[in-house]
Design a protein around this motif. Sequence first.
Motif, PDB file in Angstrom:
ATOM      1  N   ALA A 456       0.840  -1.205   0.000  1.00  0.00           N
ATOM      2  CA  ALA A 456       0.000   0.000   0.000  1.00  0.00           C
ATOM      3  C   ALA A 456       0.870   1.248   0.000  1.00  0.00           C
ATOM      4  N   PHE A 457       2.035   1.150   0.619  1.00  0.00           N
ATOM      5  CA  PHE A 457       2.905   2.332   0.723  1.00  0.00           C
ATOM      6  C   PHE A 457       3.233   2.902  -0.644  1.00  0.00           C
ATOM      7  N   ILE A 460       0.075   4.288  -2.433  1.00  0.00           N
ATOM      8  CA  ILE A 460      -0.427   5.524  -1.808  1.00  0.00           C
ATOM      9  C   ILE A 460       0.553   6.664  -2.064  1.00  0.00           C
ATOM     10  N   ARG A 461       1.851   6.318  -2.137  1.00  0.00           N
ATOM     11  CA  ARG A 461       2.851   7.366  -2.361  1.00  0.00           C
ATOM     12  C   ARG A 461       2.558   8.116  -3.662  1.00  0.00           C
ATOM     13  N   ILE A 463      -0.371   8.460  -5.019  1.00  0.00           N
ATOM     14  CA  ILE A 463      -1.571   9.280  -4.799  1.00  0.00           C
ATOM     15  C   ILE A 463      -1.193  10.550  -4.047  1.00  0.00           C
ATOM     16  N   VAL A 464      -0.340  10.396  -3.033  1.00  0.00           N
ATOM     17  CA  VAL A 464       0.131  11.559  -2.281  1.00  0.00           C
ATOM     18  C   VAL A 464       0.790  12.555  -3.227  1.00  0.00           C
TER      19      VAL A 464
END
Lengths: 518, 512
Positions: A456-457, A460-461, A463-464
Amino acid sequence: MSALLAAGTAFPTPEIEYSAIAPMLVVFSAAMLGVLVEAFLPRLLRRRAQLIITFVALAVALGFVVAERGRRGFVVEGAVAIDGPALFFQGTILVVSFVAALVMAERSVDPAGDAFAPRASALPGSVDEQELTARGWLQTEVWPLFLFSVGGMMLFPAATDLLTMFVALEILSLPLYLLAGMARRRRLLSQEAALKYFVLGAFSSGFFLYGTALLYGYAGSVSLSAIATALSVNSQAALLVVAGATLLTVGLLFKVAAAPFHQWTPDVYVGAPTPVTGFMAAGVKVAAFGALLRIMYVALGGLRWDWRPVMYVVAVLTMVVGTIIALTQSDIKRMLAYSAIAQTGFILIGVLSTNAMGLSGTMFYLLAYGLATVGAFAVVTLVRDPAGEATHLSQWAGLGKRSPLVAAAFALFLLAFAGIPLTSGFSGKFAVFTAGVAGGATGVVVIAVIVSAVAAFFYIRVIVLMFFSEPAADGPVVVVPSSFTTIAVALTAAATIVLGVLPQPVFDLVSHAGLFIR
Amino acid sequence: MFPWLTTIAVVPLVGGVVLLAMPKGRELLAKQVALAFSLVALVLTVFAALAFDKTRAGDLQLTEVHQWIPAFGIDYAVGVDGVALVLLALTTILVPIVILAGWHDADSAAASVKGYFALVLILEAFTVGVFAATDLFLFYILFEAMLLPVFFLIGRYGGPQRSYAAMKFLLYGLLGGLIMLAALIGLYVVSAQNGPGTFDFTTLVGLHIDPVTQRWLFLGFFIAFAIKAPLVPLHTWLPDAAAESTPGTNVLLIGVLDKVGTFGMLRYCLELFPDASHWATPVVIVLCVVGIIYGALLAIGQTDLYRLIAYTSVSHFGFIGLGIFAMTSQGQAGATLYMVNHGFTIAALFIILGFLVNRRGSRNIADFGGVQKVAPLLAGTFLVAGLSSLALPGLSSFVSEFLVLVGTFERYKAVAVISTVAIVLAALYILLMYRRTMTGDTPDIVRERVHDLKGREMLAVVPLLAIIIGLGVAPQPVLDVINPAVDRVMATIGATDPAPVVPAQAAEGTAP
């Protein structure tokens, strides 16, 4: 002469059930028609003709698959099985290919033309190439190649003997080796990818063939059910069958990009034209997993206590390696490639659970994953700078501010890969994890769950980066595509949500598909 | 029967979608629409509470069941008992207050104003769903889905370190959620061994699970809830998230969302895995006590106002956990009441501090001083909220903290005695903060920038203080709703209150 005739009558005419293999026949015929179009039609008309042939063929083939949905049985002298899983895999491959073809047909994102080199034989950077580009030539041979590959993919999970399977494997692979080398931009990288894919692919085909030979030596037949019978008769697993099964599996694990046979994946995914990357990431995986499942469940079911522990290791290794290396990537296509490896690890849980739920869960996962993958790579084709696609992660900063819709679609695909609830990826993960626990592989599922959190990291990175950072001043532009890519992204995004929120119809489909016939 | 619970969840969801679809530049209208939708949800909650039969508050009521994914025995099933109802009410009361108080929170952010309020409403919808869900799969889905609005609220509208804080929050949450997923799948597979697999809470409560499996499943759920609550040592995401969030996000995050963790422990950990809960109690109690003392000590040492409040919450969540795992009816009723009271108290603290911090432009305690001279209303309301936080008798937190301590003392005397130390520490962290920020000389910059509360701000703060004082004086109506539900939990886990050890004569003398 008469002797020859006598021999001819003694030779029985093979019985071929044309309606059962109609989907494959349509695709292969369309591919050959495409070759004729290349030979006889003037250049100006070719693209339009090829597009019509391709889309009509895929749609008609899908129609035949739907029409044959109730059919179960061996056809073409037992060389092909038409059963629930085979039909589902064929349908999945057709749907995924249809969407991938939409992305391949896109001509407005690159000012110079489509995603393919004007002529693959022209030297990269040569005057010849510049001239062809200036004239706006398009390499329309990609379409017959694409259709041949689709046909091979459809045959692969339906083949019931190892030789037919091998033929299918080659039919699906050879066009892909070519397609991988045909990128319009970064051509040297693309050609290197093609060569690498070809060499390693040939190597893995060798493994597959060697395994076939050893299993033939053991069972006296290349048919999957004959191998299963031989295994049930002999109580002890001979060295021959273990070695044969191992080599065969290595060949297939190469195709699904499982560790430690995944080394080719990142380079090939990065080098190939992005629409082709999406197509092969999705299509090859569906087809190869279909074949892997058939071999493991039908031929080697009696050996499962021997191969399951090995698959545990392979599955864990694949998801761990894919995830850990993906963490360090700074190129979006490379990251997606390692993510594809990690996904393979998750799908393998469905394979190693050796129960009906595992089979249906894997089928669901492959459909969900295939569509999201094509969609994700389609979005990658849209973010461009003057040199082509802008694939460095830092170039994606602030994309959410510039093009909220494109960024939202990409975020959706990433969330699906990460397995966030209400996306298709979660439904798929849930299905295979449940099958894994029910099949006694709780340890692997727990590791998979922890790996998912790590994975997920890096999803999500991105997306961030897209939503929380300021866009760079000289950043890439998001080009507005024609309706081809727009439809592809919209379809895959919609499927990602629908399979997440209301997965029941597809769960019905995969559970009614039943088991492989033996 | 009218689907109250679904309607309460859908109204804010529709509001969120409407806001997202609104044109840019109509910011005032967006805020008004958001407030209107949240008020409709509040009114609906009032009607739902009226439809709720308080005499059987231990049963799941207002239930709705629809098939969702029959392949896995998954239903869309909602219903509330007394505990869920009060937490649902906490949510729907706080959201309009947060919208009102955070009227200008998003104005200076780079992201859109309507997006902020849309996320708040979407979060409200998910939170209502989490408290109302009675199908474990639905609960899990919403439990995970809640993370995303908060992630965007922190990441798009937070302070300078917002990306880091948002990422840390999300990864912690996902890790917990995925561990719970593994346990959830395990639970489903166990249920499928004794008939058709199901995720229905009431069916699963009666399920026989062998002790070893039960422990693993308990751990899966407990770790997820302990991260959410958060319980020491899984609390490290909270101070970072709190420091970077807007005050409104903090109210929803710490005031409401974190209650899902403690609610989950009470509803799911205890009732689904009673034996494993008894097995784990000693460790959990120790962690809670450590949390109570450690959170309080760290709060005293903070220089950042938001971080300070975050650490007080770590301490208070320790109390709530203690009450739940003491396994006495007083302890659990106290813990549930504490969840409600803490929600309102923390809302008041963060909202008032938010007004102060936004005016001064700093969260650093050393940058303040003598605020009560320039903003007496702000300082006064803050003092009331602070006193509630340190559990002053007459204010709401006192009743719940007292009940928790009494409930714990019945079973674990030493633990209760150690925990009372935190009451002294609470007085230290609140009053020291008050002295440093509100009293003393007023620096020029504070005098220049800080002005007193105005109409809209008072409108947000007054209801909170009224509830804090009201629940402090008359907590019984809420306890009446909570108690039957707690009794059900106690019956499910087979726990009975220890018999009071009183000399027989004295007991005769005092008994009515």
